[in-house]
Design an enzyme around this catalytic site. Sequence first.
Site, short mmCIF file in Angstrom:
data_model
loop_
_atom_site.label_atom_id
_atom_site.label_comp_id
_atom_site.label_asym_id
_atom_site.label_seq_id
_atom_site.Cartn_x
_atom_site.Cartn_y
_atom_site.Cartn_z
N SER A 165 0.84 -1.20 0.00
CA SER A 165 0.00 0.00 0.00
C SER A 165 0.87 1.24 0.00
CB SER A 165 -0.86 -0.03 1.27
OG SER A 165 -1.46 1.23 1.49
N TYR A 197 -1.93 -1.76 11.05
CA TYR A 197 -2.20 -2.20 9.67
C TYR A 197 -1.06 -1.78 8.74
CZ TYR A 197 -3.70 -1.61 4.89
OH TYR A 197 -3.71 -1.62 3.52
N LYS A 250 2.12 -3.94 6.46
CA LYS A 250 2.54 -3.85 5.05
C LYS A 250 4.05 -3.61 4.97
CE LYS A 250 -1.43 -4.70 3.39
NZ LYS A 250 -1.65 -6.04 2.83
C1 UD1 Z 1 -7.34 4.10 3.81
C2 UD1 Z 1 -6.29 3.83 4.82
C3 UD1 Z 1 -5.11 3.22 4.13
C4 UD1 Z 1 -5.52 1.91 3.49
C5 UD1 Z 1 -6.71 2.13 2.58
C6 UD1 Z 1 -7.27 0.76 2.26
C7 UD1 Z 1 -6.61 5.45 6.63
C8 UD1 Z 1 -6.06 6.67 7.29
N1 UD1 Z 1 -5.95 5.04 5.53
O1 UD1 Z 1 -6.80 5.02 2.84
O2 UD1 Z 1 -4.05 2.98 5.02
O3 UD1 Z 1 -4.45 1.37 2.76
O4 UD1 Z 1 -7.74 2.89 3.23
O5 UD1 Z 1 -8.42 0.84 1.53
O6 UD1 Z 1 -7.60 4.90 7.06
N2 UD1 Z 1 -13.10 10.45 3.67
C9 UD1 Z 1 -14.10 11.30 4.04
N3 UD1 Z 1 -15.24 10.77 4.56
C10 UD1 Z 1 -15.42 9.41 4.71
C11 UD1 Z 1 -14.37 8.54 4.32
C12 UD1 Z 1 -13.21 9.11 3.82
O7 UD1 Z 1 -13.99 12.52 3.93
O8 UD1 Z 1 -16.46 9.00 5.21
C13 UD1 Z 1 -11.86 11.02 3.11
C14 UD1 Z 1 -10.62 10.70 3.92
O9 UD1 Z 1 -10.41 11.67 4.91
C15 UD1 Z 1 -9.54 10.72 2.84
C16 UD1 Z 1 -10.28 10.28 1.57
O10 UD1 Z 1 -11.66 10.46 1.84
O11 UD1 Z 1 -9.09 12.03 2.64
C17 UD1 Z 1 -10.02 8.83 1.24
O12 UD1 Z 1 -10.28 8.04 2.40
P1 UD1 Z 1 -10.29 6.45 2.35
O13 UD1 Z 1 -11.15 5.98 1.25
O14 UD1 Z 1 -10.59 5.97 3.72
O15 UD1 Z 1 -8.81 6.09 1.93
P2 UD1 Z 1 -7.42 6.44 2.65
O16 UD1 Z 1 -7.60 7.09 3.94
O17 UD1 Z 1 -6.59 7.17 1.64
#
Ligand code: UD1
Length: 340
Positions: A126, A151, A155
């Site tokens: 990742s 997690y 990795k």
């Molecule tokens: C997340 C994990 C990452 C993992 C990946 C696996 C975290 C901090 N990181 O990535 O380690 O490898 O998932 O799938 O959990 N967001 C919102 N509202 C929501 C959900 C997300 O605003 O309800 C935003 C988050 O703040 C982020 C973006 O959307 O900026 C993407 O979030 P997400 O899909 O959870 O991915 P990552 O955080 O990049």
Amino acid sequence: MGKILVTGGLGFIGSHTVVELQNEGFEVVIIDDLSNSSIDVLNGITAITGKTPVFEKLDLKDKPKVQSFFKKHQDIEGIIHFAASKAVGESVQNPLMYYENNINTLVYVLQELTGLPKANFIFSSSCTVYGQADVMPITENAPVKPAESPYGNTKQIGEEIIQDTCKVAPSMKAISLRYFNPIGAHPSAKIGELPLGVPQNLVPFITQTAAGLRDCLSVFGDDYPTPDGTCIRDYIHVVDLAKAHVVALQRLLNNEHKANYETFNVGTGVGSSVLEVIQSFERVSGVSLNYKMAPRREGDVTKAYADTTKANSELGWQAKSTLDDSVQSAWLWEKEIRNL
Ligand code: UD1
């Protein structure tokens, strides 16, 4: 074509990879413990490819069962290892479960693999290994930063275990694919993401909100130092990501690799903000999404998007789908499973 073992092959990325492997003519054997996947996914794979892969329900933590599985399948030519837990928050609550699920199982699989004549291995890593990288876009040479969660640590440790093994096991060759943010579903809408409970990831939360399962999407932070204040990520269509696994495997099978252990970033190279993803969803679905601004989520980095030069030039692979394509496929899948 050779026999390929896909662990976690009924999961989100695993199932799409099985489809691409079968489309290329590989014979696929799936191991999955069904802890975060459904046996129905096999029907989806069969409907898309016209072929049902061999499936064995097996928990990779059960070492004797892993050993007897490999005794039966000495002709495996490669393993794509997806099976792992992946919820960041859960890993903070229950680190030992994560080390057992993600590290013990990796060790057991490698112990068996290194005894086979053909020991080709593709690992699901990742972009989380880079933490908040100092330079965008992120190349494979960016330093690995201390992990933010158990997690993420699994990795990093996983990559190190594989690298150490490659140094001593004569037949072993491996590639770690460092995924950016996989989203979307197969265009047939026969397989896709099936999050258990409340989705933690952005796109499934968006599609579930639009489908009426959730009231409102919280945008985690609008005060980041980015053009619109929301975080930036590199969202890659899961089918493009699946194809990257196939070409990485072929690189090892054809002895085209440059070292026994290699890493590749797998992303699109394009960064999109949370608000841009919402706008993309509204554009492709015609649905107005209910969302609100909310505080930052702990552990989120401001931005992460890939420099894909190495994957483009050495794997001859490039992501083809746009953000709109990916979001649209996620929405088609959500409508399919909710009968909308
Ligand atoms: C997340 C994990 C990452 C993992 C990946 C696996 C975290 C901090 N990181 O990535 O380690 O490898 O998932 O799938 O959990 N967001 C919102 N509202 C929501 C959900 C997300 O605003 O309800 C935003 C988050 O703040 C982020 C973006 O959307 O900026 C993407 O979030 P997400 O899909 O959870 O991915 P990552 O955080 O990049």
